[in-house]
Design an enzyme around this catalytic site. Structure first.
Site, PDB file in Angstrom:
ATOM      1  N   LYS A   1       0.844  -1.152   0.049  1.00 29.49           N
ATOM      2  CA  LYS A   1       0.170   0.018  -0.043  1.00 29.49           C
ATOM      3  C   LYS A   1       0.989   1.358  -0.110  1.00 29.49           C
ATOM      4  O   LYS A   1       0.635   2.157  -0.618  1.00 29.49           O
ATOM      5  CB  LYS A   1      -0.811   0.009   1.186  1.00 29.49           C
ATOM      6  CG  LYS A   1      -1.742  -1.128   1.430  1.00 29.49           C
ATOM      7  CD  LYS A   1      -2.746  -0.890   2.406  1.00 29.49           C
ATOM      8  CE  LYS A   1      -2.025  -1.046   3.801  1.00 29.49           C
ATOM      9  NZ  LYS A   1      -1.619  -2.501   3.837  1.00 29.49           N
ATOM     10  N   THR A   2       1.736   1.328   0.980  1.00 30.71           N
ATOM     11  CA  THR A   2       2.788   2.538   0.935  1.00 30.71           C
ATOM     12  C   THR A   2       3.417   2.679  -0.339  1.00 30.71           C
ATOM     13  O   THR A   2       3.571   3.685  -0.762  1.00 30.71           O
ATOM     14  CB  THR A   2       3.476   2.408   2.142  1.00 30.71           C
ATOM     15  OG1 THR A   2       2.648   2.233   3.469  1.00 30.71           O
ATOM     16  CG2 THR A   2       4.389   3.626   2.545  1.00 30.71           C
TER      17      THR A   2
ATOM     18  N   ASP B   1      -2.302   7.748   4.052  1.00 25.07           N
ATOM     19  CA  ASP B   1      -1.772   6.604   4.347  1.00 25.07           C
ATOM     20  C   ASP B   1      -2.532   6.040   5.661  1.00 25.07           C
ATOM     21  O   ASP B   1      -2.629   6.946   6.252  1.00 25.07           O
ATOM     22  CB  ASP B   1      -0.159   6.533   4.476  1.00 25.07           C
ATOM     23  CG  ASP B   1       0.338   5.100   4.193  1.00 25.07           C
ATOM     24  OD1 ASP B   1      -0.328   4.119   4.297  1.00 25.07           O
ATOM     25  OD2 ASP B   1       1.669   4.889   4.259  1.00 25.07           O
ATOM     26  N   GLU B   2      -2.493   4.876   6.146  1.00 21.46           N
ATOM     27  CA  GLU B   2      -3.018   4.673   7.371  1.00 21.46           C
ATOM     28  C   GLU B   2      -4.393   5.098   7.540  1.00 21.46           C
ATOM     29  O   GLU B   2      -4.717   5.439   8.645  1.00 21.46           O
ATOM     30  CB  GLU B   2      -2.085   4.807   8.497  1.00 21.46           C
ATOM     31  CG  GLU B   2      -0.876   4.182   8.249  1.00 21.46           C
ATOM     32  CD  GLU B   2      -0.202   2.867   8.575  1.00 21.46           C
ATOM     33  OE1 GLU B   2      -1.328   2.055   9.066  1.00 21.46           O
ATOM     34  OE2 GLU B   2       0.798   2.328   8.454  1.00 21.46           O
TER      35      GLU B   2
ATOM     36  N   GLN C   1      -5.873  -3.224  10.543  1.00 21.61           N
ATOM     37  CA  GLN C   1      -4.851  -2.725  11.285  1.00 21.61           C
ATOM     38  C   GLN C   1      -5.360  -1.628  11.976  1.00 21.61           C
ATOM     39  O   GLN C   1      -4.574  -0.659  12.485  1.00 21.61           O
ATOM     40  CB  GLN C   1      -3.850  -2.609  10.458  1.00 21.61           C
ATOM     41  CG  GLN C   1      -3.013  -3.856   9.906  1.00 21.61           C
ATOM     42  CD  GLN C   1      -1.729  -3.516   9.152  1.00 21.61           C
ATOM     43  OE1 GLN C   1      -0.787  -2.924   9.589  1.00 21.61           O
ATOM     44  NE2 GLN C   1      -1.821  -3.661   7.897  1.00 21.61           N
TER      45      GLN C   1
ATOM     46  N   ARG D   1       4.325  -8.097  10.811  1.00 20.46           N
ATOM     47  CA  ARG D   1       5.619  -7.410  10.878  1.00 20.46           C
ATOM     48  C   ARG D   1       6.781  -8.265  10.353  1.00 20.46           C
ATOM     49  O   ARG D   1       7.890  -7.983   9.785  1.00 20.46           O
ATOM     50  CB  ARG D   1       6.108  -6.819  12.086  1.00 20.46           C
ATOM     51  CG  ARG D   1       5.384  -5.767  12.466  1.00 20.46           C
ATOM     52  CD  ARG D   1       4.837  -4.576  11.678  1.00 20.46           C
ATOM     53  NE  ARG D   1       3.401  -4.841  10.920  1.00 20.46           N
ATOM     54  CZ  ARG D   1       3.191  -4.297   9.953  1.00 20.46           C
ATOM     55  NH1 ARG D   1       3.816  -3.569   9.293  1.00 20.46           N
ATOM     56  NH2 ARG D   1       1.769  -4.717   9.381  1.00 20.46           N
TER      57      ARG D   1
HETATM   58  N1  LIG Z   1       5.369  -5.298  -6.555  1.00 20.49           N
HETATM   59  C1  LIG Z   1       6.286  -5.430  -5.624  1.00 20.49           C
HETATM   60  N2  LIG Z   1       7.440  -6.106  -5.948  1.00 20.49           N
HETATM   61  C2  LIG Z   1       8.517  -6.102  -5.102  1.00 20.49           C
HETATM   62  N3  LIG Z   1       8.238  -5.877  -3.745  1.00 20.49           N
HETATM   63  C3  LIG Z   1       7.211  -5.065  -3.391  1.00 20.49           C
HETATM   64  C4  LIG Z   1       6.072  -5.027  -4.099  1.00 20.49           C
HETATM   65  N4  LIG Z   1       4.934  -4.404  -3.535  1.00 20.49           N
HETATM   66  C5  LIG Z   1       5.596  -4.357  -2.332  1.00 20.49           C
HETATM   67  N5  LIG Z   1       6.761  -4.812  -2.245  1.00 20.49           N
HETATM   68  C6  LIG Z   1       7.629  -4.736  -0.749  1.00 20.49           C
HETATM   69  O1  LIG Z   1       6.937  -5.354  -0.012  1.00 20.49           O
HETATM   70  C7  LIG Z   1       6.957  -4.819   1.291  1.00 20.49           C
HETATM   71  C8  LIG Z   1       5.717  -4.226   1.935  1.00 20.49           C
HETATM   72  O2  LIG Z   1       5.133  -3.027   1.264  1.00 20.49           O
HETATM   73  P1  LIG Z   1       4.643  -1.889   2.062  1.00 20.49           P
HETATM   74  O3  LIG Z   1       5.365  -1.507   3.173  1.00 20.49           O
HETATM   75  O4  LIG Z   1       4.161  -0.877   1.065  1.00 20.49           O
HETATM   76  O5  LIG Z   1       3.458  -2.710   2.497  1.00 20.49           O
HETATM   77  P2  LIG Z   1       2.013  -2.089   3.162  1.00 20.49           P
HETATM   78  O6  LIG Z   1       0.866  -2.553   2.392  1.00 20.49           O
HETATM   79  O7  LIG Z   1       2.067  -0.432   3.203  1.00 20.49           O
HETATM   80  O8  LIG Z   1       2.329  -2.586   4.569  1.00 20.49           O
HETATM   81  P3  LIG Z   1       1.568  -2.243   5.971  1.00 20.49           P
HETATM   82  O9  LIG Z   1       0.018  -2.691   6.061  1.00 20.49           O
HETATM   83  O10 LIG Z   1       2.326  -3.007   6.869  1.00 20.49           O
HETATM   84  O11 LIG Z   1       1.811  -0.743   6.043  1.00 20.49           O
HETATM   85  C9  LIG Z   1       7.853  -3.880   1.172  1.00 20.49           C
HETATM   86  O12 LIG Z   1       9.243  -4.279   1.448  1.00 20.49           O
HETATM   87  C10 LIG Z   1       7.889  -3.357  -0.312  1.00 20.49           C
HETATM   88  O13 LIG Z   1       9.036  -2.808  -0.807  1.00 20.49           O
HETATM   89 MG   LIG Z   2       2.270   0.897   4.845  1.00 20.47          MG
END
Ligand SMILES: Nc1ncnc2c1ncn2[C@@H]1O[C@H](COP(=O)(O)OP(=O)(O)OP(=O)(O)O)[C@@H](O)[C@H]1O
Ligand SMILES: [Mg+2]
Length: 765
Positions: free
Chosen positions: A33-34, A220-221, A251, A604
């Site tokens: 997402k981020t 975000d969040e 979350q 995590r």
């Molecule tokens: N398409 C992709 N290819 C490779 N790596 C990815 C891809 N999408 C996400 N990632 C990696 O996966 C991990 C999680 O991504 P991110 O932190 O953006 O998730 P999130 O959904 O924001 O998580 P959270 O809910 O914990 O905030 C990071 O290390 C990110 O770089």
């Molecule tokens: Mg995130």
């Protein structure tokens, strides 16, 4: 499709390139997402030719905002600095600095912190001639903050009171409080948001100017936004409707700060025509870890169904280790991490230890220091640097010797004794002229010229220390700490704080008492001096280097958004996680919030996840036996690598011992302890035998904690009593056992507990 989005999967690409209209990215942890948000910003600028000036990205913490800016900087060639990347609060400060004059304030307004707010409340209570004991600052600030987060202004608050006496008084205080702020041209943290919303609602021109500027808004969040934050976003995006929010309803962990999960659940209704994108591929964790997360969160009733999967392979099995004691837990977890680093498998920075309450960091910090493991404590002050711990340590040092002027100075007015700076200066001058320590000068206060009436106050302080010195000969340090807390009025002062803060400090003080009890249990004939020496050794954190490769210790709350290859979730016990409060609040939503926190913790982990629990843990100087957390039971049992610590080592649970067959003893299901009740034992040996925890720690504890059975009790069934930790309650039953009375009490907030009278020191009220 553009290069910028090359590293995204098709669904992520779709989300990042869908730039017009309202968009909700609802996705589980680690699904990117981020990452989509930052790429979307880059895409808007590089591909869509959007002026960076027209883009706003809102996050929750300064750290997250900084990280977002760094990531965008890397993706965008020019102009990243003019993107509006900020937290909610700093965004509001920016708007108000420019336009708050429209609301009758001067643009150079002051932002009040909690201390300032409290003195305003005290003034208001005094002016209204109310009893400060009944109208305490902390709770009142909570009431006012909640009202502001719901956008209820003083006049509306009064209308809503509907004649309720207490609420009417609170409305008056709120009104007076707000008036003082306005008179001082000051705002509090909640005002920042509230006033910005009001400003935008009442001034079309300003609203339109911001709507015109902030054409693309991202949050975000989003699951953690409260009503007023939601309203701010709704207003700002009101013209172009290019609002992209990302979040995970699973979350949402800030309900206690007014976060409203319905903001995310009803996004599609609030913003008609909204597009919803779900990301289900997780890039962070192995499938074993994801299955654990999915399986736990599936127990929540109110959620949007989603299922995470990953291409990262099965990975290692998730482990659960059940230790005999919390002491053993801390020692073994640190050992395991150290071993994996020595073997070259991981670096310290790959590992994180997570726990539910800040106080739990103490045991881990000590082990790290003893074993020279570099660590970093996130979102908290190192245990021995915490204000309340330093205060009590200063008392103990003064009681022990009185030679440490720093300690004496620290506590002379803690709690307040009305000894002024001028007097203290005179004492210091007298001490140095006569080659004495400050405390010695205090002992002779009445002889010091010019001290006058203050001499009585100083004598009072000196006498109190003398009494403690006498007590120190009789009591162990844990008991001494308890009498300091009570007799100096320190506890009473604590109660005046806001509930969260008071509770956190109370937990730290409890933990310090546990440390003391633990020390005395393991050292025959220990004296206060020895204990202080031990503390001085473990509290030495000067050689910590924050830049170096180090292990991370933090609460589950502060772990949100982060990731680590190796994660330990510790203290997985009923009453700790989920917390007593959530178990006894009567609102099942509170357990669901704890479960979401558990989900945040599990997700995590990237490669290796270990959950741990201890059968017995010191809680407020008592040994407490706890059942394993229900969240452990909710993990896929057939895949869980379950180890039991028994005397001398760890043993893998045999195949015949399924979780269900163990549930009677391990989950507290069939024993006399109902799920969630705790068992404070003064007769450690007796309890130890009964529950067959025949391990060396039990015997030591048992020795330290066998306290004599009282001759009689001054309370009986039906009486109201109070307990230092659990508060007030009603006695349900008193059972005369061979070695002590067992008392069952229904506490008003902490629920039903069985306690041994000799140790629980219940007071009739
Ligand atoms: N398409 C992709 N290819 C490779 N790596 C990815 C891809 N999408 C996400 N990632 C990696 O996966 C991990 C999680 O991504 P991110 O932190 O953006 O998730 P999130 O959904 O924001 O998580 P959270 O809910 O914990 O905030 C990071 O290390 C990110 O770089
Ligand atoms: Mg995130």
């Amino acid at each position: 499709m553009s290069d910028i989005l090359q590293s995204l999967n098709p669904v992520q690409k779709e989300a990042a390139s869908c730039t017009e209209g309202p968009l909700l990215i609802l996705a589980g942890a680690g699904s990117g997402k981020t990452r989509v948000l930052t790429h979307r910003i880059a895409y808007l600028i590089e591909e869509k030719g959007v002026n960076p000036w027209n883009i706003m990205a809102i996050t929750f913490t300064n750290k997250a905002a900084q990280e977002m800016r760094d990531r965008v900087d890397r993706l965008v060639e020019f102009g990243a600095e003019s993107i509006w990347v900020a937290t909610f609060h700093s965004s509001c400060v920016r708007i108000l600095r420019r336009y708050i004059d429209r609301l009758g304030y001067d643009n150079h307004f002051t932002i009040y912190d909690t201390d300032d707010q409290k003195s305003v409340i005290r003034k208001a209570v005094k002016e209204l001639d109310l009893d400060p004991k009944q109208y305490r600052e902390g709770p009142l600030l909570g009431v006012i903050s909640a009202a502001k987060n719901e956008m209820i202004e003083p006049q509306d608050f009064e209308t809503q009171a509907g004649g309720d006496f207490r609420i009417c008084q609170e409305a008056k205080i709120y009104k007076a409080y707000q008036k003082t702020l306005i008179d001082n041209n000051a705002v509090d943290f909640d005002d920042l948001l509230l006033l910005t919303v009001r400003l935008l609602r009442e001034n079309r021109d300003i609203l339109e100017a911001y709507q015109e500027r902030l054409r693309y808004i991202m949050v975000d969040e989003y699951q953690d936004t409260n009503s007023v934050q939601f309203e701010l976003i709704r207003l700002l995006s009101g013209k172009y409707h290019n609002l992209c929010v990302v979040g995970d309803d699973d979350q949402s962990i800030y309900k206690f700060r007014g976060a409203d999960i319905t903001n995310i659940l009803s996004f599609e209704e609030t913003f008609p025509g909204a597009k919803v994108v779900k990301l289900e591929q997780n890039y962070r964790s192995t499938n074993n870890i994801l299955e654990a997360a999915n399986s736990v969160i599936a127990n929540n009733a109110h959620r949007k169904e989603k299922h995470l999967w990953s291409e990262n392979g099965e990975g290692k099995e998730v482990s659960f280790i059940h230790y005999e004691t919390a002491y053993g837990e801390a020692e073994d977890v640190i050992d395991k991490i150290q071993t994996s680093v020595h073997m070259g498998k991981y670096q310290y920075q790959d590992c994180a230890i997570l726990y539910r309450t800040n106080a739990q960091s103490r045991a881990f910090e000590e082990k790290c220091i003893k074993k020279s493991v570099p660590y970093r404590l996130v979102g908290g002050v190192n245990f021995y640097q915490r204000q309340e711990i330093k205060d009590i340590l200063a008392y103990l040092k003064t009681i022990d010797s009185g030679r440490d002027d720093l300690s004496v100075t620290r506590i002379v007015n803690v709690p307040k004794r009305g000894i002024g700076q001028v007097t203290l200066n005179k004492l210091a001058v007298y001490a140095s002229e006569h080659g004495m320590r400050l405390f010695q000068a205090m002992e002779q206060a009445e002889q010091i010229p010019g001290i006058g009436k203050a001499a009585d106050k100083i004598k009072g302080f000196v006498n109190q220390i003398m009494v403690f010195r006498a007590l120190a000969k009789e009591l162990d340090a844990a008991e001494l700490i308890e009498s300091i807390l009570e007799q100096t009025g320190y506890l009473e002062e604590l109660e005046k704080l806001e509930e969260d803060k008071a509770q956190a400090k109370q937990e730290n003080l409890d933990e310090f008492q546990n440390k003391a009890a633990d020390y005395y249990a393991n050292h025959d004939e220990a004296a206060l001096t020895d204990f202080l020496e031990e503390v001085a050794l473990v509290a030495d954190i000067d050689n910590m280097d924050s830049e170096a490769d180090s292990l991370t210790l933090m609460t589950l709350h502060s772990a949100k958004g982060l990731e680590f290859p190796v994660v330990y979730m510790t203290g997985m016990e009923e009453g700790l996680f989920p917390s007593y409060m959530s178990m006894n609040s009567g609102d099942p939503g509170d357990i669901e919030e704890e479960r979401r926190l558990c989900y945040v913790g599990i997700t995590r982990a990237m490669q290796q996840l270990t959950l741990t629990a201890a059968k017995q843990r010191m809680v407020h100087g008592n040994i407490q036996y706890s059942a394993i957390s229900r969240f452990v039971k909710e993990l896929p049992q057939e895949k869980l690598d379950w180890k039991e610590e028994t005397f001398g080592g760890l043993f893998k649970k045999g195949p015949s011992m399924t979780a269900n067959s163990l549930s009677g003893s391990l989950f507290g299901g069939s024993s006399s302890m109902s799920s969630g009740s705790s068992f404070s034992a003064s007769q450690g040996s007796q309890t130890a035998k009964k529950t067959n925890y025949d391990n060396v720690f039990d015997l030591k504890y048992a020795k330290a904690f066998s306290s004599p059975k009282p001759d009689s009790l001054d309370y009986k069934e039906g009486d109201r009593v109070s307990h230092i930790k659990f508060g007030k309650g009603t006695v349900l039953a008193v059972e005369d056992m061979k070695k002590d009375y067992q008392v069952t009490v229904e506490f008003d907030t902490a629920g039903v507990k069985k306690l041994f009278a000799g140790f629980a020191k219940l007071k009739k009220i």
